[in-house]
Design a protein around this motif. Structure first.
Motif, short mmCIF file in Angstrom:
data_model
loop_
_atom_site.label_atom_id
_atom_site.label_comp_id
_atom_site.label_asym_id
_atom_site.label_seq_id
_atom_site.Cartn_x
_atom_site.Cartn_y
_atom_site.Cartn_z
N GLU A 19 0.83 -1.20 0.00
CA GLU A 19 0.00 0.00 0.00
C GLU A 19 0.87 1.26 0.00
OE1 GLU A 19 -3.05 -0.06 3.01
OE2 GLU A 19 -4.02 -1.82 2.12
N ASP A 20 1.95 1.25 0.75
CA ASP A 20 2.85 2.40 0.75
C ASP A 20 3.46 2.63 -0.63
OD1 ASP A 20 2.36 2.88 3.43
OD2 ASP A 20 4.22 1.93 4.13
N MET A 21 3.83 1.55 -1.32
CA MET A 21 4.38 1.67 -2.67
C MET A 21 3.33 2.22 -3.63
SD MET A 21 6.85 -1.60 -3.33
CE MET A 21 6.21 -2.82 -2.19
N VAL A 22 2.11 1.74 -3.51
CA VAL A 22 1.02 2.21 -4.37
C VAL A 22 0.78 3.70 -4.15
CG1 VAL A 22 -1.48 2.03 -4.75
CG2 VAL A 22 -0.09 -0.04 -4.64
N ILE A 39 -12.74 -4.12 1.63
CA ILE A 39 -13.39 -2.82 1.78
C ILE A 39 -12.49 -1.83 2.50
CG2 ILE A 39 -15.33 -1.60 2.84
CD1 ILE A 39 -16.98 -4.17 2.41
N GLY A 40 -11.80 -2.28 3.54
CA GLY A 40 -10.90 -1.40 4.27
C GLY A 40 -9.79 -0.87 3.39
N GLN A 41 -9.25 -1.73 2.55
CA GLN A 41 -8.19 -1.33 1.64
C GLN A 41 -8.72 -0.32 0.62
OE1 GLN A 41 -6.47 -4.35 -1.08
NE2 GLN A 41 -4.56 -3.80 -0.01
N ALA A 42 -9.90 -0.56 0.12
CA ALA A 42 -10.50 0.38 -0.83
C ALA A 42 -10.72 1.73 -0.17
CB ALA A 42 -11.82 -0.17 -1.37
N ARG A 43 -11.16 1.75 1.07
CA ARG A 43 -11.34 3.01 1.79
C ARG A 43 -10.02 3.76 1.95
NH1 ARG A 43 -16.17 3.90 4.74
NH2 ARG A 43 -17.51 2.07 4.85
N PRO A 62 -16.91 8.93 -6.96
CA PRO A 62 -15.84 9.22 -5.99
C PRO A 62 -15.98 8.32 -4.77
CG PRO A 62 -16.79 11.26 -6.81
CD PRO A 62 -17.66 10.14 -7.30
N SER A 63 -14.87 7.92 -4.21
CA SER A 63 -14.91 6.95 -3.11
C SER A 63 -15.71 7.45 -1.91
CB SER A 63 -13.50 6.56 -2.68
OG SER A 63 -12.77 7.69 -2.25
#
Length: 85
Positions: A19-22, A39-43, A62-63
Motif C-alpha cells: 500500500e505504501d508503494m502504491v 473494503i478497508g483497503q478500498a477506503r 468518488p470513493s
C-alpha cells in the motif's frame, strides 16, 4: 498501472508495504486501477470506486460518495456485509 488483488493472502506487514508503494507511485502522477475485495483497503486507497455486480458496472463514483451513500442495492448490501448474489 493495473493491479489485480496484489495483496491477497499476504501478511499485514506486506500489505502495508504494498500500500505504501502504491501511494508513492500514485503521488508521482501514475493512474492506478487497483482491484480488491477488501473494503478497508478500498477506503484507504481509492479516489474513485468502480463497483461491479454480475460482470457489470453498477456504480462509478468518488470513493467518499460510494462509502457514505452507495446508490445501488448490490453496493449497499456488499458494504453492509450481506452476501450479494
Amino acid at each position: 498501472l493495473f493491479l489485480d488483488e496484489p495483496t491477497v493472502s499476504l501478511d499485514p506487514a506486506s500489505v502495508a508495504a504494498i500500500e505504501d508503494m502504491v501511494k508513492a507511485v500514485h503521488a508521482g502522477g501514475t493512474k492506478i486501477l487497483f482491484v480488491t475485495h477488501d473494503i478497508g483497503q478500498a477506503r484507504r486507497l481509492a479516489d474513485e470506486v468502480v463497483f461491479m455486480h454480475r460482470g457489470r458496472v453498477v456504480e462509478h463514483t468518488p470513493s467518499f460518495r460510494f462509502f457514505d451513500n452507495p446508490e445501488s442495492r448490490p453496493a449497499q448490501d456488499y458494504l453492509a456485509g450481506r452476501i450479494v448474489r
